[in-house]
Write an enzyme that holds these catalytic residues in place. Structure first.
Site, PDB file in Angstrom:
ATOM      1  N   HIS A   1     -21.444 -77.359  12.488  1.00 55.54           N
ATOM      2  CA  HIS A   1     -22.481 -76.449  12.984  1.00 55.54           C
ATOM      3  C   HIS A   1     -23.115 -76.995  14.269  1.00 55.54           C
ATOM      4  CE1 HIS A   1     -22.414 -73.450   9.885  1.00 55.54           C
ATOM      5  NE2 HIS A   1     -22.696 -74.300   8.917  1.00 55.54           N
TER       6      HIS A   1
ATOM      7  N   HIS B   1     -19.034 -80.607   7.439  1.00 62.22           N
ATOM      8  CA  HIS B   1     -19.368 -79.187   7.581  1.00 62.22           C
ATOM      9  C   HIS B   1     -20.625 -79.021   8.440  1.00 62.22           C
ATOM     10  CE1 HIS B   1     -19.937 -74.989   5.990  1.00 62.22           C
ATOM     11  NE2 HIS B   1     -21.202 -75.298   6.263  1.00 62.22           N
ATOM     12  N   GLU B   2     -21.647 -79.833   8.164  1.00 65.71           N
ATOM     13  CA  GLU B   2     -22.894 -79.717   8.932  1.00 65.71           C
ATOM     14  C   GLU B   2     -22.704 -80.156  10.385  1.00 65.71           C
ATOM     15  OE1 GLU B   2     -25.274 -78.042   7.802  1.00 65.71           O
ATOM     16  OE2 GLU B   2     -24.329 -77.893   5.831  1.00 65.71           O
TER      17      GLU B   2
END
Length: 644
Positions: free
Chosen positions: A181, A177-178
């Protein structure tokens, strides 16, 4: 949504947010002016003994307007510039400001080692440099963040609860998920938001100072109270804008993480544990509010007021990942004692594995369209490949790339010439150019490094980056000079050496010499034609020894960009050396994402014109893509029998 579309949307969101904040600040300035006019005119009327105030009232006072609006804008602007300047080191500034501890790459703590391994696998699978990892030791909740201006200065941060309470699959989902980004271009906007909101908040601080002033008939306390109210109102609306943008990005990052790992249960499991944990995802550090939009989950806890919420409701995120969820959160407890050894390294590369690794990390039959489609969009095949590389590396090499001194020895070792006489001369020269500890480890690792397949050398250097970042500035300068001397010792720089040099310059120099990210300068191809000619000429010659084959590849790449327009001549000799390539890439890096996409399509078409992508072509292509901030993951293709 592909990588380039996500980048364009990030640029568009930045422009809209600049407009929103400018309007908010202007509104605050006009409100201050209006209140001062009302107060000043009323004071003047009372002093003159007038009763009919309305007849004498006027809204326009040029000097007061100039002082008020100009002063308000100056406070907000200077405050924003100051806060942004404190973040010039990128993600490291954010992580350390939140109380983060940089995890040493050679740690043997199980939870820290597992976390570093997951981050390393995600980075290798996505084609990004392996970022430094920070842990917030005093945060028992489950949360994480990615911060930085570019991938070169990005960091990953996790709370102690995230590191210790999640399973490996759940931790992998959070880290994916990170990384989404990072790949979606969200980080730069996130840091700017911190600076802008701080600038508005400065009005409140100025108001507090004015409120404390004393004196008879002193209007400053009243003005101070007004600034405190308006500043708080400005921060309130700034947080609303911040939250609205962040909520939409979290859904996109969740979806991207699932595409990355193909394991929705890992990410949903982490979200469920947040809901079942007493501490939730709460961050207790005083600066958590200004960085709330960076986190994986709400820094104010999963039950934060929805108006202020920087993240979608926890239940909504879980149901998107797991439609069959029954709505109950599990009780969270410390997991059992670890049973799996997270220390990597194996017996080494078997011949078949070495050939496959060479193909998968560079060579093989890979269509040109696949290269561009995969930019910023790794999949489970790339994750498995990264895991297999960690398992296949000889244990001695795996240990070395995670040690600050030994990592220098690994980089120097892979640059040594295969020619025995030249290698002997290089070692004699290095003996006086690097510390004895580095030289001795290089000599000890030399035999085992010789068995690393060509396609695995660049990933090996990527794995060494976190350890190399632990060097001091003086050690880095000495190491950089030694690398440059070693590359030039045979009076030529090959494509692998060039790619390694660019990788180190972009991702290590940022650690010691932070630079501001450059805005887009080129919105059309025409001004970049000479630079494109240099890049395509070098790529065409990289895969073809014969001039006719190079010319055909060059024409195919040119036609991808310009159609039937007659291409300029294929450059040769000094007209397309690596120095010219450096200058060309610096200019191409200032193009918009849409232009970069077209350039990368032409580059991919050039190197795969004959249907095969060789290791040296793939390495140069990845250097070009890295210079354009377009991370290319490992290319999974069919092995060429005679690939080189």
């Amino acid at each position: 949504m592909d990588f380039f579309t996500a980048q364009e949307l990030a640029h568009r969101r930045t422009r809209w947010l600049v407009l929103y904040f400018a309007l908010a600040v202007l509104g605050i300035a006009l409100a201050v002016y209006t209140a001062l006019v009302w107060w000043w005119q009323g004071s003047a009327d009372r002093a003159r003994g007038r009763r009919e105030v309305a007849r004498a009232f006027t809204w326009w006072h040029p000097r007061l307007f100039l002082y008020t609006v100009g002063g308000t804008l100056a406070v907000v602007g200077l405050g924003s510039l100051y806060r942004i300047s404190t973040l010039r080191a990128g993600g490291r500034s954010v992580a350390e400001g939140l109380g983060g501890r940089w995890i040493r790459p050679d740690t043997r703590d199980f939870h820290e080692r597992r976390l570093l391994n997951v981050v390393e696998e995600m980075a290798l699978a996505s084609g990004l440099p392996v970022p430094p990892v920070y842990v917030l030791d005093h945060e028992p909740g489950i949360n994480a963040f990615a911060a930085g201006y570019t991938p070169a200065d990005a960091v990953i941060g996790v709370t102690r609860g995230c590191m210790e309470l999640l399973s490996r699959d759940e931790l992998q989902g959070v880290i994916a998920h990170e990384f989404s980004h990072i790949l979606n271009g969200d980080m730069r906007l996130n840091l700017r938001l911190i600076g802008w909101v701080f600038g508005v908040f400065c009005l409140t601080e100025v108001g507090r100072i004015l409120v404390r002033t004393r004196g008879r008939n002193n209007p400053l306390p009243l003005l101070g109270f007004l600034l405190m109210v308006l500043g708080a109102l400005g921060v309130f609306f700034g947080r609303l804008i911040q939250a609205a943008v962040s909520r939409q990005r979290e859904y996109l990052a969740d979806a991207s993480a699932v595409q990355f790992t193909r394991n929705p249960h890992g990410l949903s499991g982490a979200l469920k544990k947040i809901g079942g944990l007493m501490h939730g995802s709460r961050i207790r550090h005083p600066r958590a509010s200004e960085a709330a939009h960076l986190f994986f989950s709400s820094a104010f806890g999963s039950r934060a007021m929805r108006l202020w919420a920087t993240h979608p409701p926890l239940e909504d995120r879980i149901r998107r990942l797991d439609p069959s969820w029954d709505g109950r959160f599990p009780a969270v407890a410390l997991p059992e004692a670890p049973r799996v050894d997270e220390v990597g390294g194996g017996a080494g590369f078997e011949p078949a594995a070495a050939a496959a690794t060479g193909a998968l990390w560079g060579g093989g039959r890979v269509p040109a369209g696949t290269v561009v489609a995969r930019v910023g969009r790794p999949g489970p095949a790339q994750v498995r490949l990264a895991e297999s590389l960690r398992a296949a590396l000889p244990r001695e090499v795996w240990d070395a790339v995670h040690h600050p001194v030994d990592a220098q020895a690994v980089v120097l070792g892979v640059l040594l010439s295969p020619d025995s006489d030249l290698r002997h001369q290089q070692k004699m020269g290095l003996q006086t150019r690097v510390p004895a500890a580095v030289f001795n480890r290089m000599c000890a690792l030399e035999p085992v490094l010789a068995g690393i397949p060509p396609g695995a050398r660049l990933p090996l250097v990527q794995m060494a980056l976190p350890a190399l970042r632990w060097m001091s500035a003086d050690d880095f300068l000495q190491f950089d000079r030694a690398v440059r001397w070693l590359m030039e010792s045979d009076r030529q720089v090959d494509l692998f050496e060039y790619t390694l040099q660019r990788l180190m310059h972009r991702h290590l120099a940022a650690q010691f010499r932070p630079a501001r990210p450059r805005p887009a300068q080129y919105y059309a191809l025409r001004p970049l034609v000479p630079d494109i000619q240099v890049v395509l000429s070098l790529l065409a010659r990289a895969g073809h020894a014969d001039p006719d084959g190079a010319a055909r590849s060059y024409q195919i790449g040119w036609a991808t960009l310009f159609g039937r327009v007659q291409p300029p001549a294929l450059l040769e000799g000094e007209a397309c050396n690596l120095g010219r390539l450096d200058a060309a890439l610096e200019r191409l890096a200032e193009a918009t994402p849409a232009i970069k996409r077209r350039i990368l399509e032409a580059c991919a078409a050039t190197v795969s014109a004959d249907g095969w992508l060789r290791v040296k072509e793939a390495e140069l292509l990845r250097a070009v893509a890295d210079a354009l901030d377009c991370p290319v993951p490992p290319l999974v293709g069919e092995t060429e029998p005679s690939a080189s």
